[in-house]
Design a protein around this motif. Sequence first.
Motif, PDB file in Angstrom:
ATOM      1  N   PHE A 124       0.824  -1.215   0.000  1.00 46.61           N
ATOM      2  CA  PHE A 124       0.000   0.000   0.000  1.00 46.61           C
ATOM      3  C   PHE A 124       0.858   1.266   0.000  1.00 46.61           C
ATOM      4  CE2 PHE A 124      -2.680   3.201   2.226  1.00 46.61           C
ATOM      5  CZ  PHE A 124      -3.696   3.273   1.287  1.00 46.61           C
ATOM      6  N   SER A 125       1.850   1.308   0.858  1.00 47.52           N
ATOM      7  CA  SER A 125       2.626   2.542   1.051  1.00 47.52           C
ATOM      8  C   SER A 125       4.050   2.454   0.535  1.00 47.52           C
ATOM      9  CB  SER A 125       2.677   2.882   2.544  1.00 47.52           C
ATOM     10  OG  SER A 125       3.399   1.874   3.253  1.00 47.52           O
ATOM     11  N   HIS A 126       4.360   1.414  -0.259  1.00 49.66           N
ATOM     12  CA  HIS A 126       5.745   1.095  -0.649  1.00 49.66           C
ATOM     13  C   HIS A 126       6.510   0.693   0.614  1.00 49.66           C
ATOM     14  CE1 HIS A 126       9.621   1.540  -2.943  1.00 49.66           C
ATOM     15  NE2 HIS A 126       8.832   1.094  -3.905  1.00 49.66           N
ATOM     16  N   TYR A 127       6.002  -0.353   1.242  1.00 45.61           N
ATOM     17  CA  TYR A 127       6.461  -0.816   2.554  1.00 45.61           C
ATOM     18  C   TYR A 127       7.774  -1.594   2.422  1.00 45.61           C
ATOM     19  CZ  TYR A 127       6.044  -2.787   7.269  1.00 45.61           C
ATOM     20  OH  TYR A 127       6.250  -3.123   8.573  1.00 45.61           O
ATOM     21  N   TYR A 128       8.744  -1.247   3.270  1.00 44.81           N
ATOM     22  CA  TYR A 128      10.055  -1.902   3.248  1.00 44.81           C
ATOM     23  C   TYR A 128      10.107  -3.001   4.305  1.00 44.81           C
ATOM     24  CZ  TYR A 128      11.187   2.205   0.512  1.00 44.81           C
ATOM     25  OH  TYR A 128      11.175   3.190  -0.434  1.00 44.81           O
ATOM     26  N   CYS A 129      10.343  -4.225   3.876  1.00 44.49           N
ATOM     27  CA  CYS A 129      10.215  -5.383   4.758  1.00 44.49           C
ATOM     28  C   CYS A 129      11.527  -5.868   5.358  1.00 44.49           C
ATOM     29  CB  CYS A 129       9.561  -6.533   4.001  1.00 44.49           C
ATOM     30  SG  CYS A 129       7.856  -6.182   3.530  1.00 44.49           S
ATOM     31  N   GLN A 130      12.630  -5.187   5.059  1.00 45.47           N
ATOM     32  CA  GLN A 130      13.919  -5.593   5.632  1.00 45.47           C
ATOM     33  C   GLN A 130      14.629  -4.425   6.316  1.00 45.47           C
ATOM     34  OE1 GLN A 130      15.102  -8.497   6.021  1.00 45.47           O
ATOM     35  NE2 GLN A 130      14.117  -9.836   4.549  1.00 45.47           N
ATOM     36  N   GLU A 131      13.911  -3.379   6.627  1.00 46.22           N
ATOM     37  CA  GLU A 131      14.524  -2.228   7.283  1.00 46.22           C
ATOM     38  C   GLU A 131      14.383  -2.335   8.804  1.00 46.22           C
ATOM     39  OE1 GLU A 131      16.375  -0.068   5.832  1.00 46.22           O
ATOM     40  OE2 GLU A 131      15.931  -0.747   3.794  1.00 46.22           O
ATOM     41  N   PRO A 132      15.331  -1.767   9.554  1.00 41.87           N
ATOM     42  CA  PRO A 132      15.252  -1.803  11.020  1.00 41.87           C
ATOM     43  C   PRO A 132      13.942  -1.213  11.538  1.00 41.87           C
ATOM     44  CG  PRO A 132      17.415  -1.046  10.326  1.00 41.87           C
ATOM     45  CD  PRO A 132      16.565  -1.113   9.082  1.00 41.87           C
ATOM     46  N   TYR A 133      13.423  -1.834  12.587  1.00 38.81           N
ATOM     47  CA  TYR A 133      12.200  -1.419  13.277  1.00 38.81           C
ATOM     48  C   TYR A 133      10.934  -1.721  12.481  1.00 38.81           C
ATOM     49  CZ  TYR A 133      15.167   1.162  16.573  1.00 38.81           C
ATOM     50  OH  TYR A 133      16.099   1.523  17.507  1.00 38.81           O
ATOM     51  N   LYS A 134      11.026  -2.611  11.527  1.00 38.82           N
ATOM     52  CA  LYS A 134       9.818  -3.055  10.837  1.00 38.82           C
ATOM     53  C   LYS A 134       8.921  -3.772  11.842  1.00 38.82           C
ATOM     54  CE  LYS A 134      11.946  -7.398   9.385  1.00 38.82           C
ATOM     55  NZ  LYS A 134      13.073  -7.269  10.298  1.00 38.82           N
TER      56      LYS A 134
END
Length: 328
Positions: A124-134
């Motif tokens: 939906f929001s161009h969600y980053y799945c490997q970034e810290p604090y996901k």
Amino acid sequence: MPGYFVISLDFELLWGVKDHRTKEDYGENILGARKAIPLMLDLFERKEIHVSWATVGFLFYDKKKELLESFPLVKPEYQNTKLSNYNQLSDLGDDEQSDPYHYGKSLIRLIQSKKCQDIETHTFSHYYCQEPYKKERAFEADIKAAVSAGEGLGVKVKSIVFPRNQVNKEYLQILAENGIIAYRGNPDSYYYNARSQRENTKFKRIVRLLDAYIPLIKISNPSLQEMVPIAPVNIAASRFLRPYSSNLFFLERLKMKRIKREMYQAAVANTIYHLWWHPHNFGKSTNQNIEQLEELLNWYTYLNKQFGMVSASMTEMATQVLNNHKTI
């Protein structure tokens, strides 16, 4: 089983680059993408090519009020706050007519009007799945919002492309629970694996750049029978179609030969070849990029006639894999 030719496009407009680009330094590419998309659709229609348009959910709206009202209550909290598009709204216009950089509803409607084009999700929001604090809860809320955005335009989302190719297998069950049966995985190589921005080093990027022109990394494409029949099915990428570069014009033929050779090998071996790019990659040097795309699609037509290679979307491939398993 024949070989398959899969194309997926990361359709995001400015939302995909807002952490490091602006309208001023990248707006020409975004506006150029709006001109390139109808040209691509015309080619796909004439060549009967099935395509997955992995679309950022924000693009399903054409008015600011509707977009803001669609936001989920739980949002990502990345360590790098610039990565969250919810923090990048200061230049958001009121509607698509006044702000063609952030809205894409008219383009989605255009894609819907064409045959063999699947509109899927790029989160939906161009969600980053490997970034810290996901956070898992934030990803689940994002996917539900993406599915809802699609339903608003009569779209049943079945496949996903993870933004920046940050595949996170911990999230696959969430996808399955929300009706998503396919995702685009990465080539099986250290240089192409899922990665955060910090892990995506300059050295890795250089190796991937060189690999587009000369065979540095051997990628093995699976056959239909070799794919794991569990949803969501991994329809792994084979090659990123790098846009035409005037600075590297002397290498363009090598790039095309590399892709065509890989397509040929997949057609002969009856395996799956998965090509991908972003529409905004065609935003500059549009004519050259369209010419190269047409050359590749003509090559596919030859492989189709000679070896029976078939064009399929990600959802169609996953459906084949799952159905094939049921009949065994």
